[in-house]
Motif scaffolding. Structure first.
Motif, PDB file in Angstrom:
ATOM      1  N   VAL A   1       0.828  -1.181   0.027  1.00 10.79           N
ATOM      2  CA  VAL A   1       0.051   0.095   0.017  1.00 10.79           C
ATOM      3  C   VAL A   1       0.953   0.992  -0.037  1.00 10.79           C
ATOM      4  CG1 VAL A   1      -1.717   1.273   1.231  1.00 10.79           C
ATOM      5  CG2 VAL A   1      -1.771  -1.178   1.193  1.00 10.79           C
ATOM      6  N   ASP A   2       0.608   2.172  -0.759  1.00 11.12           N
ATOM      7  CA  ASP A   2       1.384   3.419  -1.013  1.00 11.12           C
ATOM      8  C   ASP A   2       0.835   4.471  -0.066  1.00 11.12           C
ATOM      9  OD1 ASP A   2       3.204   2.550  -3.031  1.00 11.12           O
ATOM     10  OD2 ASP A   2       1.397   3.148  -4.537  1.00 11.12           O
ATOM     11  N   ARG A   3       1.685   5.406  -0.029  1.00 13.50           N
ATOM     12  CA  ARG A   3       1.467   6.596   1.147  1.00 13.50           C
ATOM     13  C   ARG A   3       0.819   7.738   0.558  1.00 13.50           C
ATOM     14  NH1 ARG A   3       6.203   9.382   4.273  1.00 13.50           N
ATOM     15  NH2 ARG A   3       6.989   9.766   2.094  1.00 13.50           N
ATOM     16  N   VAL A   4      -0.702   8.027   1.098  1.00 18.10           N
ATOM     17  CA  VAL A   4      -1.433   8.995   0.486  1.00 18.10           C
ATOM     18  C   VAL A   4      -1.248  10.325   1.793  1.00 18.10           C
ATOM     19  CG1 VAL A   4      -3.605  10.094   0.144  1.00 18.10           C
ATOM     20  CG2 VAL A   4      -2.881   7.747  -0.382  1.00 18.10           C
ATOM     21  N   ILE A   5      -0.542  11.522   1.360  1.00 16.42           N
ATOM     22  CA  ILE A   5      -0.394  12.579   2.257  1.00 16.42           C
ATOM     23  C   ILE A   5      -1.365  13.494   2.019  1.00 16.42           C
ATOM     24  CG2 ILE A   5       1.335  14.311   2.948  1.00 16.42           C
ATOM     25  CD1 ILE A   5       2.249  11.443   3.532  1.00 16.42           C
ATOM     26  N   ASP A   6      -2.232  13.910   3.169  1.00 16.73           N
ATOM     27  CA  ASP A   6      -3.315  14.814   3.113  1.00 16.73           C
ATOM     28  C   ASP A   6      -3.217  15.553   4.523  1.00 16.73           C
ATOM     29  OD1 ASP A   6      -5.510  16.348   2.513  1.00 16.73           O
ATOM     30  OD2 ASP A   6      -6.604  14.735   2.240  1.00 16.73           O
ATOM     31  N   VAL A   7      -3.473  16.817   4.553  1.00 21.97           N
ATOM     32  CA  VAL A   7      -3.275  17.615   5.779  1.00 21.97           C
ATOM     33  C   VAL A   7      -4.546  18.791   5.816  1.00 21.97           C
ATOM     34  CG1 VAL A   7      -1.717  19.298   7.023  1.00 21.97           C
ATOM     35  CG2 VAL A   7      -0.633  17.500   5.550  1.00 21.97           C
ATOM     36  N   ASN A   8      -5.055  18.945   7.023  1.00 23.91           N
ATOM     37  CA  ASN A   8      -5.903  19.791   7.011  1.00 23.91           C
ATOM     38  C   ASN A   8      -5.736  20.865   8.123  1.00 23.91           C
ATOM     39  OD1 ASN A   8      -8.784  20.740   6.019  1.00 23.91           O
ATOM     40  ND2 ASN A   8      -9.129  20.388   8.412  1.00 23.91           N
ATOM     41  N   VAL A   9      -6.093  21.974   7.982  1.00 24.96           N
ATOM     42  CA  VAL A   9      -6.063  23.021   9.021  1.00 24.96           C
ATOM     43  C   VAL A   9      -7.328  23.701   9.189  1.00 24.96           C
ATOM     44  CG1 VAL A   9      -5.001  25.124   9.905  1.00 24.96           C
ATOM     45  CG2 VAL A   9      -3.605  23.324   8.645  1.00 24.96           C
ATOM     46  N   ASN A  10      -7.878  23.896  10.159  1.00 20.86           N
ATOM     47  CA  ASN A  10      -9.285  24.510  10.464  1.00 20.86           C
ATOM     48  C   ASN A  10      -9.238  25.528  11.472  1.00 20.86           C
ATOM     49  OD1 ASN A  10     -12.116  24.986  10.232  1.00 20.86           O
ATOM     50  ND2 ASN A  10     -12.453  23.414  11.926  1.00 20.86           N
ATOM     51  N   PHE A  11      -9.537  26.589  11.312  1.00 21.84           N
ATOM     52  CA  PHE A  11      -9.626  27.811  12.056  1.00 21.84           C
ATOM     53  C   PHE A  11     -11.128  27.342  12.995  1.00 21.84           C
ATOM     54  CE2 PHE A  11     -11.487  31.985  13.421  1.00 21.84           C
ATOM     55  CZ  PHE A  11     -10.612  32.367  14.281  1.00 21.84           C
ATOM     56  N   THR A  12     -11.133  27.453  14.486  1.00 26.86           N
ATOM     57  CA  THR A  12     -12.038  26.971  15.065  1.00 26.86           C
ATOM     58  C   THR A  12     -12.777  27.892  15.868  1.00 26.86           C
ATOM     59  OG1 THR A  12     -10.433  26.391  16.931  1.00 26.86           O
ATOM     60  CG2 THR A  12     -11.143  24.647  15.279  1.00 26.86           C
TER      61      THR A  12
END
Length: 372
Positions: free
Chosen positions: A61-72
Motif C-alpha cells: 500500500v502506497d502512502r497518501v499525504i493529506d493535511v487539514n488546518v481549520n480555524f475553530t
C-alpha cells in the motif's frame, strides 16, 4: 453461471448500501501494509477431481499525504490596542495513512504589519481554544511531532493557538488576517523535524510510493497536491475612541456677584472636563483625569469639591466645542484628590478616577477655582 451472477449482484448491492450510509472517517489502509490475494482453481479430468491450482498476488500500500488546518474560533476575534498574546485557535489534522511531522508557520496576509508582532504557536492541550498558564509555560512550538495516521480516533487532530501582540498604534476597526500553514514532513527522529515530503514521480514502484492528495485552504498560501494546507483567522481591533473637551465658565466675581460676572481677580471659575467615547468603540476602563492648575488660580478647596461621573452638555456650534458639567458626586478625598504642588513643574494637581466609559457615553469631572 446464473448462480454466480446472482451472487455478484447481491454483493454489489450490499457494497452500495455501505458506501452511502457510512461516513469516510479515515483515509484507509496504512501505508506499507502488504495486501495479498490468493486464488484457488479446482477442476476435473474425465470426471476425476484433480489437484487444485493456486496463485497469489501481493502488493504494498502506497502512502497518501493529506493535511487539514481549520480555524475553530469565532471570527473576527476582538482585540485591544496594546493587548499581548491575543489568540487564534486552530485544529491541525493529519489525514494521511502514515505518521508525519507537520511543520507550522504563520503568515500575515492582511493588516498593517507594524501594528502586530511577536507571532508564536502554542499547543492547546485541552483543546478549549485558549491558553492557560501551563500551556504558556510549556513554550511555543514550530512543528507537530509524530502526528498519528488518520484512523478516525481523533489522535490525528491536534489543537494549537496562534498568538500575537497588538501594538498600541492599532486603532479601532483595524483588522489583521493571520494564516496558519501546516506542511507535511517525514516523521523521522522523535523531537526532530523530518525532511519535507514530496510525491513519487513516474510509474508505481514495488516500494512505498507517495501521493500528495491535499487540497488548498483558499488563503493563497498553499496549493492543491503540494503537501500542505492552511486556514485563516482574523483579529479585529475594538479600541476605545476617547476624546476630551475642557471648558471654563465664570460663576461669580467680587463686584458683580452672579449677575454677568467677569473674569477678574477673586472671580470663581468652574472647570468642566468632559470625557467621551465614540459610537461602536470598546469600553474605556481605568479612566484617570489629571489636571495641572495654572499658577494664576487657586483651587476652591472646601467651598465646592471635585465632582466625578457627572453628565456634560457639549455645544459644538462654535469653532471650539464648549462643555457644561452637571450632576455627579463630590469625591474629593476619595476617587478625586487635590494635591498642592503635585502636578507638572510643581503646579497644583486635580486628579480623578471616572467609571468605565462604554461606547456613545460621556462622563465628566468638574471643580472650581478662584483667580488670584
Amino acid at each position: 453461471m446464473k448462480r454466480t451472477t446472482q451472487l455478484l449482484g447481491a454483493v454489489s448491492a450490499v457494497a452500495l448500501v455501505a458506501m452511502s450510509s457510512t461516513p469516510a472517517l479515515a483515509v484507509g489502509t496504512t501505508a506499507g501494509d502488504s495486501i495479498t490475494n490468493n486464488v484457488t482453481v479446482s477442476f476435473e479430468v474425465g470426471g476425476e477431481e484433480q489437484d487444485d491450482v493456486t496463485a497469489s498476488d501481493t502488493f504494498t500500500v502506497d502512502r497518501v499525504i493529506d493535511v487539514n488546518v481549520n480555524f475553530t474560533g469565532a471570527t473576527p476575534v476582538a482585540v485591544s490596542p496594546g493587548q499581548e498574546q491575543a489568540g487564534l485557535a486552530f485544529d491541525v489534522t493529519n489525514l494521511s495513512n502514515a505518521v508525519v511531522d507537520l511543520d507550522l508557520s504563520t503568515v500575515l496576509t492582511g493588516g498593517t504589519a507594524a501594528n502586530i508582532e511577536n507571532f508564536e504557536i502554542y499547543l492547546d492541550a485541552d483543546g478549549n481554544g485558549s491558553l492557560d498558564a501551563a500551556e504558556i509555560a510549556a513554550g511555543p512550538i514550530t512543528f507537530l511531532d509524530e502526528v498519528a495516521a488518520d484512523d478516525g480516533t481523533g489522535t490525528e487532530t491536534i489543537s494549537v493557538v496562534v498568538v500575537a501582540d497588538i501594538t498600541t498604534d492599532a486603532v479601532n476597526d483595524d483588522t489583521f488576517d493571520v494564516v496558519l500553514v501546516a506542511d507535511a514532513h517525514e516523521d523521522g527522529t522523535v523531537g526532530v523535524l523530518g525532511g519535507e515530503i514530496n510525491a513519487t514521480a513516474g510509474a508505481n514502484t514495488a516500494g512505498i510510493d507517495t501521493v500528495l492528495a491535499d487540497g488548498n485552504g483558499g488563503t493563497g498560501e498553499d496549493n492543491d497536491n503540494d503537501g500542505d494546507f492552511s486556514d485563516q483567522g482574523q483579529f479585529e481591533v475594538a479600541g476605545a475612541l476617547v476624546s476630551v473637551v475642557k471648558s471654563s465658565r465664570i460663576i461669580s466675581d467680587p463686584v458683580n456677584g452672579t449677575t454677568d460676572p467677569k473674569a477678574i481677580p477673586g472671580a470663581v471659575i468652574e472647570y468642566c472636563i468632559a470625557v467621551s467615547n465614540a459610537a461602536d468603540a470598546a469600553t474605556a476602563t481605568a479612566v484617570n483625569v489629571a489636571d495641572d492648575l495654572p499658577a494664576d488660580v487657586t483651587f476652591a478647596e472646601n467651598d465646592f469639591g471635585i465632582f466625578v461621573d457627572g453628565t456634560a452638555t457639549i455645544d459644538t456650534s462654535g469653532a471650539t466645542p464648549v462643555a457644561t458639567c452637571a450632576g455627579g458626586t463630590d469625591e474629593e478625598g476619595g476617587d478625586a484628590t487635590y494635591t498642592a504642588a503635585g502636578g507638572t513643574g510643581g503646579l497644583d494637581l486635580i486628579a480623578g478616577l471616572l467609571s468605565d466609559i462604554p461606547a456613545s457615553t460621556t462622563r465628566s469631572l468638574y471643580f472650581r477655582v478662584t483667580i488670584n
